[in-house]
Write an enzyme that holds these catalytic residues in place. Structure first.
Site, mmCIF file in Angstrom:
data_model
loop_
_atom_site.group_PDB
_atom_site.id
_atom_site.type_symbol
_atom_site.label_atom_id
_atom_site.label_comp_id
_atom_site.label_asym_id
_atom_site.label_seq_id
_atom_site.Cartn_x
_atom_site.Cartn_y
_atom_site.Cartn_z
ATOM 1 N N ASP A 7 0.816 -1.221 0.000
ATOM 2 C CA ASP A 7 0.000 0.000 0.000
ATOM 3 C C ASP A 7 0.846 1.266 0.000
ATOM 4 O O ASP A 7 0.399 2.298 -0.488
ATOM 5 C CB ASP A 7 -1.032 0.008 1.136
ATOM 6 C CG ASP A 7 -0.447 -0.231 2.504
ATOM 7 O OD1 ASP A 7 0.759 -0.532 2.601
ATOM 8 O OD2 ASP A 7 -1.194 -0.138 3.495
HETATM 9 C C1 LAN Z 1 3.674 -0.852 10.073
HETATM 10 C C2 LAN Z 1 3.505 0.564 9.739
HETATM 11 C C3 LAN Z 1 2.802 0.855 8.461
HETATM 12 C C4 LAN Z 1 1.852 -0.242 8.051
HETATM 13 C C5 LAN Z 1 0.848 0.184 6.962
HETATM 14 C C6 LAN Z 1 1.500 0.748 5.711
HETATM 15 C C7 LAN Z 1 -0.073 1.273 7.505
HETATM 16 C C8 LAN Z 1 0.000 -1.032 6.625
HETATM 17 O O1 LAN Z 1 -1.027 -0.678 5.730
HETATM 18 C C9 LAN Z 1 0.841 -2.197 6.172
HETATM 19 C C10 LAN Z 1 1.796 -2.628 7.297
HETATM 20 C C11 LAN Z 1 2.709 -1.502 7.819
HETATM 21 C C12 LAN Z 1 3.838 -1.308 6.832
HETATM 22 C C13 LAN Z 1 3.339 -1.858 9.155
HETATM 23 C C14 LAN Z 1 3.704 -3.258 9.493
HETATM 24 C C15 LAN Z 1 4.151 -3.562 10.929
HETATM 25 C C16 LAN Z 1 4.952 -2.430 11.562
HETATM 26 C C17 LAN Z 1 6.220 -2.217 10.767
HETATM 27 C C18 LAN Z 1 4.050 -1.175 11.496
HETATM 28 C C19 LAN Z 1 2.730 -1.314 12.210
HETATM 29 C C20 LAN Z 1 4.863 -0.188 12.300
HETATM 30 C C21 LAN Z 1 5.510 -1.030 13.433
HETATM 31 C C22 LAN Z 1 5.295 -2.520 13.058
HETATM 32 C C23 LAN Z 1 6.499 -3.396 13.476
HETATM 33 C C24 LAN Z 1 6.160 -4.855 13.275
HETATM 34 C C25 LAN Z 1 6.887 -3.105 14.918
HETATM 35 C C26 LAN Z 1 7.905 -4.024 15.515
HETATM 36 C C27 LAN Z 1 7.259 -5.147 16.207
HETATM 37 C C28 LAN Z 1 7.437 -6.444 15.948
HETATM 38 C C29 LAN Z 1 6.429 -7.394 16.414
HETATM 39 C C30 LAN Z 1 8.595 -6.964 15.209
#
Ligand code: LAN
Length: 728
Positions: free
Chosen positions: A458
């Protein structure tokens, strides 16, 4: 410190805290790479003045002027943009705190501590301030995320962090935290990751950690549980963890860690049989209890595989392959790493393997601070190395949808934003793409920066849409060439699942049954990629927009993709008309996307029972004041949980949803927007309300710029449809 001697004498220890001089903090933004700096000398301060954005982030007076009160949508947008445009950074992007998770900073601070890395005093001070500011006043604990109830994970890890940063165990706030931790059973009741980090620190024994064998990475690719099939964030965390686990590497015991043993545990250390506690966990931490299947595997690994069967040569082979993959990840991200958990872990692996003065370890020490952020409450660790591409792409779209992209007042801002997106498009595949199981990425955008370099379905879509919207207007340069737009489409066309839906970083590679191996306990649905209405919509709408401009490019594939994706969106709707959101809270977020998908194939209120049902779901939940509000419990429970207060961001999402749906009546929309405009401050800003985002069902994360982006978009879409009428 800005408390005077006199003040210090009258403050109780509880109230006494140091603060750094906030006029010395600066955010540097180098092509989207963010680092915070604390200026020491007057010369530095003179040479590098504090910007409005710095002041805003730090919670200082921005001096931005009061504006004529807004009565109409476009006036409100203008005021909002006056404020928000002042926060645009030099390279053209927006930034913000990206906090929420409370388990990130501990990993970083433990890594620094065990590698004996000196921490800047100002950083130390503000990290302590942040942790104290986020300590729950009632019980002195911390949860998995800022709004979550106190848990062992949150409390044990953040307590430990405070101690490593120099907090006094007799500080009343630490005493209170300990009491809560003990009530929850102490650190032995923590989840897997807490036990892992505390064993690295040398506070617990490795026997308490459920196994993370590196040799699992030697499984052939066809094996259904092979790690390349796992969700990328889990496999990239398990990768370095497995190396450290296999080495059973621990920091040598010292006075502080010896004290921590008595502070974190409820019984004398010597009396504990650690392997009896691998599976003890407090119910508050146990969001996703481990399956009996995983418990059996763990039992086998602990009592049979590791002590009896495991050949030393295989252990070595596993470690060597994991090391190779860690190095590839470091190279492919210029040491930024995928996220804030594997970043510190990879750093530690490099330290263990190559030593403290090695190039690899020192490069990690340079990039780790890119996860840090300073705000009025202190210093925290962000969920990624920023929100650069994502928020910038959305802001462009919001202004465009409000019909203001050609307004000379906002053109310079948008042009800079476009330049930023151009700069951040990923231009080549990574090294050893297949060998390190990486998704195609040439032409993609990531969530944060090109340097981090991970395709997200996305983010690529929203980035591409923003670029196309501007570049197809007269007066905007074509910075991103036709070829590069097509490269983005080529990436998107790799992202569809069999179901028709799209996942986040990669198409789904493994079965949902892999959740039986979910060992993290604190998160749900993490083992593989899933279909998301949010991601699917972004991709479909990008393909749709693209094919208007280039109708012949991969025409049949795009058409087939769209049909299958829209079918998925239809199937994902619940009988009550709603969609469950995975990345924003929750039904209000997903509904906005799903209805945008349906709108792009002409399915609206006028011709679709499904859309009418979706609208009714929202109308039934409109609050007294015209707004909408749901709490993060919606994400945990899968049921809409009403928030006592309406929320500007969620209200805007619903307004956008209803407008996408072609909902015919103005009344409910007008009431909603009246509330939104009523919450706008005199200087055009909106204030922070409840947390907006989520991941892995249980962990919340802040998207502070949403309170600007989505009201602007909602007001603009409304004005386009119903005219710029008086709301107030
Ligand atoms: C994010 C941030 C952005 C998010 C969107 C683009 C909004 C979504 O549509 C797709 C997934 C994504 C890219 C995403 C995936 C997981 C993340 C990176 C996070 C929520 C921000 C933090 C999270 C990450 C996994 C945090 C670390 C924790 C672990 C369990 C490893």
């Amino acid at each position: 410190s800005n408390t005077s001697i006199k003040d210090q004498a009258v403050l109780s220890p509880q109230e006494h805290h140091e603060k750094t001089d906030y006029s010395r903090w600066r955010l540097r933004d180098d092509h989207g790479t963010h680092t915070w700096h604390y200026l020491e000398t007057d010369e530095e301060i003179k040479a590098w003045p504090q910007t409005t954005a710095d002041k805003y982030f730090l919670g200082m007076e921005t001096g931005l002027p009061n504006l004529p009160p807004a009565r109409k949508p476009l006036e409100s947008i203008r005021n909002g943009l006056s404020f928000f445009s002042a926060l645009q950074l030099e390279p053209g992007n927006w930034a913000c705190e990206y906090g929420g998770p409370m388990f990130l900073l501990p990993g970083l601070v433990i890594t620094w501590y065990v590698t004996e890395t000196p921490i800047h005093e100002a950083f130390k001070t503000e990290m302590k301030n942040y942790l104290f500011a986020r300590q729950h006043p009632e019980d002195g604990g911390w949860g998995l995320h800022i709004e979550g109830d106190s848990s062992v994970f949150g409390t044990a890890m953040n307590y430990t962090t405070l101690r490593l940063l120099g907090a006094d165990p007799e500080d009343p706030r630490l005493i209170k935290a300990r009491q809560t931790l003990w009530k929850l059973g102490g650190a032995l009741n923590g989840p897997h990751w807490a036990k892992f980090w505390l064993s690295v620190l040398g506070v617990l024994e490795w026997e308490v950690v459920n196994p993370v064998p590196p040799e699992i990475w030697l499984l052939p690719d066809w094996v259904p549980i092979a790690p390349w099939r796992w969700w990328i964030h889990i496999r990239m965390v398990f990768l370095p963890m497995s190396y450290i686990y296999s080495k059973k590497w621990s920091y040598p015991l010292n006075d502080l860690t010896r004290q921590l043993r008595s502070e974190l545990l409820t019984q004398p250390f010597e009396t504990i049989k650690f392997d009896n506690h691998r599976n003890t966990i407090s119910p508050l931490d146990n969001y996703h209890p481990k399956s009996w299947f995983l418990n059996v595997i763990n039992w086998f690994l602990v009592y049979v595989w590791f002590p009896i069967l495991r050949p030393a040569s295989l252990a070595k082979k596993g470690e060597d392959w994991v090391w190779w993959l860690v190095r590839a990840e470091d190279d492919n991200t210029s040491f930024s790493n995928l996220g804030p958990v594997n970043g510190p872990l990879n750093a530690l692996v490099c330290y263990i393997h190559d030593g403290p003065s090695s190039y690899n370890f020192r490069e990690h020490l340079k990039t780790l601070p890119e996860f840090l952020w300073v705000k009025d409450e202190g210093m925290l660790m962000n969920g990624t190395n920023g929100v650069q591409v994502w928020d910038t792409a959305f802001l462009i779209q919001a202004v465009h949808d409000a019909g203001l992209a050609e307004d000379p007042k906002w053109k310079p801002m948008l042009l800079k934003a476009l330049e930023f997106l151009e700069d951040q498009q990923i231009s080549e595949e990574c090294r050893d793409q297949q060998k390190c199981y990486r998704q195609q990425r040439k032409g993609a955008w990531g969530f944060s920066t090109k340097k981090q370099g991970y395709t997200v379905s996305d983010c690529t879509s929203e980035g591409l849409k923003a670029v196309m919207l501007l570049q197809n207007l007269p007066g905007y340069p074509k910075l991103v060439s036709e070829r590069r737009q097509k490269d983005a489409i080529d990436v998107l066309l790799t992202m569809q699942n069999k179901s028709g839906g799209c996942a986040s970083y990669e198409p789904t590679r493994g079965s949902e049954l892999l959740e039986y191996l979910n060992a993290a306990e604190v998160f749900g649905r993490i083992m593989v990629e899933y279909d998301y209405p949010e991601c699917t919509t972004a991709v479909v709408t990008a393909l749709h927009m693209f094919s208007k401009h280039f109708p012949d490019y991969r025409k049949d594939e795009i058409a087939a993709f769209k049909n299958r994706a829209i079918d998925y969106i239809r199937r994902a709707q619940r009988p009550d008309g709603s969609w469950y959101g995975s990345w924003g809270i929750c039904f209000t977020y997903a509904g906005m996307f799903a209805l945008e998908s349906l709108a792009c194939v002409g399915e609206t209120y006028a011709n679709s029972e499904r859309v009418r049902r979706a609208c009714q779901f929202f109308l039934d939940r409109q609050m007294e004041d015209g707004g909408w509000g749901e709490t993060y419990r919606s994400c945990e429970t899968g049921v809409y949980c009403q928030h006592p207060q309406s929320q500007v961001v969620q209200t805007s999402w619903v307004v956008i949803a209803l407008l996408e749906a072609g909902y015919p009546e103005r009344g409910p929309l007008e009431r909603a927007l009246r509330m939104v405009v009523g919450r706008q401050q005199k200087n055009g800003e909106w204030k922070q309300e409840a947390i907006e985002g989520v991941f892995n069902k249980s962990c919340m994360i802040s998207y502070p710029n949403y309170k600007f982006i989505f009201p602007i978009k909602a007001l603009g879409m409304f004005a386009k449809r119903f005219g710029d009428v008086e709301l107030i």
